[in-house]
Scaffold this active site. Structure first.
Site, mmCIF file in Angstrom:
data_model
loop_
_atom_site.group_PDB
_atom_site.id
_atom_site.type_symbol
_atom_site.label_atom_id
_atom_site.label_comp_id
_atom_site.label_asym_id
_atom_site.label_seq_id
_atom_site.Cartn_x
_atom_site.Cartn_y
_atom_site.Cartn_z
ATOM 1 C CG HIS A 318 -1.553 1.314 1.511
ATOM 2 N ND1 HIS A 318 -2.820 1.620 1.097
ATOM 3 C CD2 HIS A 318 -1.083 2.420 2.166
ATOM 4 C CE1 HIS A 318 -3.121 2.846 1.468
ATOM 5 N NE2 HIS A 318 -2.080 3.354 2.134
ATOM 6 C CD GLU A 319 2.067 3.450 3.769
ATOM 7 O OE1 GLU A 319 2.278 4.525 3.189
ATOM 8 O OE2 GLU A 319 1.126 3.275 4.567
ATOM 9 C CG HIS A 322 0.907 6.471 -1.329
ATOM 10 N ND1 HIS A 322 -0.319 6.896 -1.773
ATOM 11 C CD2 HIS A 322 0.687 5.912 -0.108
ATOM 12 C CE1 HIS A 322 -1.249 6.624 -0.878
ATOM 13 N NE2 HIS A 322 -0.675 6.016 0.151
ATOM 14 C CD GLU A 384 -4.108 6.958 1.711
ATOM 15 O OE1 GLU A 384 -3.844 5.779 2.055
ATOM 16 O OE2 GLU A 384 -3.232 7.820 1.541
#
Length: 717
Positions: A318-319, A322, A384
């Site tokens: 997930h991080e 970005h 997100e």
């Protein structure tokens, strides 16, 4: 820190922000514009009057000379005055007036142009403010179309908004300066220029100079605030791990970045506090004070031993998402600058002497940037959710959902353990990560569903709630998910970080040493501050007397006036028109005598009050002869000092404090049992200005609180 008393229910009747916005952006320029229009009319009238007099006065001089030659005893009234002059003297006065008019006419004509600067400045401020509001609103609406539209419109606003706000400030400054100059130069044309009018002229010139200074300070502050913005580094306490320190972790990160088509971070930092995040802003590390640039991935060590491999992969995936696609540009070009401009606008409202001139610009700036809030919230949610989707692609949606809940339920355990260790670093374990894991209940986490509305922490961004993120992943909120999130900690979970970091135990100990060292340094600095604060008040009593001297002198002067009036009544009754009216003489004499007696008695009472201390301040209590008992500083929750006709000290007492009573019915003190306020009024504090008096009370209250904290630290409470 002592803060003013909070306002009561009347604060709920304050005007809404839009009213203040209209008042500052439209009302202030409109008032200045109206003043400018009035000054234009007055300036033109003055110039026309001087021009007409320049034409008429030479004719008047000739006519008066002829009249003086033919009729030396003729008298005339010059220019409608009340005094009659002989013809020759009137001719001389007309000649003097002609010289004055000839001298002042250029200034009168030049002065007619000054109000146009007031009108122009007001119009410029009004148009700049309205264009900024309209443009910001339109840009905010356009930003909701797409993330590219958000970046493009925000970039445009970032370039144009400082210019418009600068024009608004320049316009207001020009209008105020021109208006002050017009009014100041108007005093020059006063026919009888007395000493009082000279003071008015000097005061007007001082106001004009202050307006010019405020304008320069405002524009200078605007230039500094909106200079090319460099984001502030993010402060992080942690350690950088290179590939030699954490070969397994770097291998996992590279694998996840490749599977998610994301850029590999330039640095991986592991710390004790906070949550998982990535950033492209500068990161300032402590304790080694190194600043990292580029892409940084931050991992909180306490969570690494709680998540299994698939959950950790989902979180890191997930991080890293970005750093993929359009999100990279968003992270680099928008997020830090958007936060920075909000800080810039806060600084804009505190530029010193130009504050009043920059306040309308600050209102406009906040309103313009506020139009982006909805778009920012929308696209932050979207990014997100997209990052969650990418993270779930590498490990599956259920592990991604359980990781969200597991991080949420561990948060309170981490917070309590670290807070306890920070408060008592000498009693803390050497390995705080192990201390967190040991604090996890053996049966697992209770009620993970209670954390569904939690939001993951991030230093520069916001996240949707876990409930929304899990729903977006398509994972049902069932017993299976809650059981997985609440599962007990196993030996395998605790051993999992060892496969990622070469010396996991050593890293945890180093992080703990850094954290506890910072806690000890903070406690030492806090103790020094508390000791200095506690020692800032003397042990002996401090007496505060009422400053009645100005009132005593005022009453003395008033008594002399009454006495003078009575003496005049006795000595010159005929001149006063009461020589033949005995009753009037008696009434007026009695009134004068009563005035003398009243002024004298009141002056005596004030003088007598001033001999007794109004307040007695000790390190422990505040006493007053107006109250039947002392007020302990430890019972004071807050205080406020106000001054106008009277100086008023208001103490707000804690709910469990005993309220004193006033000693007299009509007293300078008052006690409100409903609001739990104790008020002491006076004519002033002898030898202390209101600010100094408030600072004195604040020192005693702060010293009391400091002693309480020192006592608690000493006893280990």
């Amino acid at each position: 820190m002592i803060i003013p008393l909070h306002q009561d229910g009347s604060g709920s009747r304050r005007l809404p922000p839009v009213v203040w916005l209209v008042a500052w952006v439209v009302g202030v320029p409109a008032l200045l514009g109206g003043l400018g229009a009035w000054e234009v009319e007055r300036g033109l009238a003055s110039a026309e009057s001087y021009t007409r007099r320049q034409v008429e006065l030479p004719v008047s001089v000739v006519q008066l000379r002829l009249l003086a030659a033919t009729d030396p005893y003729a008298s005339v009234r010059f220019e409608g005055g009340r005094t009659a002059y002989g013809a020759a003297l009137a001719a001389d006065k007309a000649q003097e007036a002609l010289a004055v008019v000839t001298r002042d006419l250029p200034l009168a004509r030049a002065r007619t142009w000054v109000p146009y600067a007031t009108l122009g400045g007001a119009l410029l401020a009004l148009l700049a403010g309205l264009v900024a509001l309209a443009g910001g609103g339109a840009a905010g609406l356009w930003a909701r179309r797409s993330r590219d539209a958000l970046l493009a419109s925000f970039g445009l606003v970032r370039r144009v908004l400082p210019v418009l706000l600068g024009l608004q400030i320049v316009g207001l400054s020009l209008a105020v300066l021109a208006a002050a100059l017009f009014e100041a130069t108007g005093l020059w044309f006063t026919q009888r220029f007395s000493a009082g009018e000279a003071k008015l002229l000097l005061g007007a010139l001082v106001i004009a100079a202050l307006a010019a200074w405020a304008a320069v300070a405002a524009v200078r502050g605007l230039r500094g605030v909106f200079a090319l913005f460099t984001p502030e580094p993010i402060d992080v306490r942690g350690r950088v791990l290179d590939e030699a320190d954490a070969p397994g972790l770097w291998r996992l990160v590279r694998e996840l970045a490749g599977r998610g088509d994301a850029l590999v971070p330039d640095a991986v930092v592991v710390g004790l506090t906070g949550g998982f995040f990535v950033t492209e802003s500068a990161v300032r590390l402590s304790p080694d004070t190194r600043t990292l640039t580029g892409r940084t991935l931050y991992l909180p060590a306490p969570y690494l031993g709680v998540l299994d491999g698939r959950e950790l992969s989902a979180v890191i995936g997930h991080e890293l998402a970005h750093f993929a696609g359009e999100d990279t540009a968003y992270s680099r070009r928008f997020t830090p600058i958007y936060a920075g401009l909000h800080r810039a606008l806060t600084a804009l409202g505190n530029v010193g002497p130009g504050d009043l001139l920059t306040r309308p610009a600050a209102y406009v700036g906040y309103r313009s940037l506020g139009t982006f809030d909805a778009a920012v919230a929308r696209w932050s949610r979207a990014r997100e959710f997209e990052a969650d989707r990418r993270g779930a692609q590498v490990s599956g949606a259920p592990p991604a959902a359980s990781a969200l809940l597991r991080v949420g339920v561990l948060g309170p355990v981490v917070g309590e353990t670290l807070a306890s260790s920070y408060g008592k670093p000498d009693a803390a374990p050497d390995d705080l990560v192990a201390g967190v894991l040991d604090a996890i209940p053996a049966a697992g986490f209770p009620e993970p569903g209670a954390h569904l509305d939690d939001r993951q922490a991030h230093p520069t961004d916001t996240h949707p709630s876990d409930r929304q993120r899990i729903a977006a992943l398509g994972v049902p909120l069932d017993a299976e998910l809650f059981a997985r999130a609440a599962r007990p900690l196993t030996v395998g979970d605790r051993a999992w970080p060892v496969a990622l970091v070469a010396d996991w135990t050593g890293l945890c100990r180093w992080l703990s040493v850094d954290f506890l060292t910072g806690a000890r340094e903070h406690r030492a600095a806090e103790r020094v501050y508390l000791e200095e604060t506690a020692a800032a008040v003397p042990v002996e009593e401090t007496l505060v007397h009422e400053n009645g001297a100005p009132m005593v002198w005022t009453m003395g002067v008033l008594a002399l006036l009454f006495a003078g009036a009575g003496a005049a009544l006795l000595l010159y009754p005929r001149a006063l028109g009461v020589a033949h009216d005995a009753l009037a003489q008696q009434i007026l004499g009695a009134a004068a005598a009563a005035g003398v007696a009243w002024a004298g008695i009141y002056a005596g009472l004030v003088h007598r009050r001033g001999r007794t201390p109004l307040l007695v301040l000790t390190p422990d209590v505040l006493r007053s002869p107006l109250l039947d008992s002392a007020v302990a500083w430890k019972d004071v929750a807050d205080f406020q000092v106000t001054h106008g006709k009277r100086l008023t000290l208001t103490l707000a007492l804690t709910p469990d404090a005993t309220l004193p009573r006033t000693k007299r019915l009509f007293s300078q003190a008052g006690v409100s049992r409903r609001r739990r306020h104790v008020c002491v009024q006076s004519l002033g504090a002898r030898g202390l200005k209101p600010d100094a008096f408030a600072a004195l009370v604040g020192r005693y209250l702060a010293a009391s609180r400091a002693r309480v904290h020192l006592s608690a630290a000493h006893t280990g409470i």
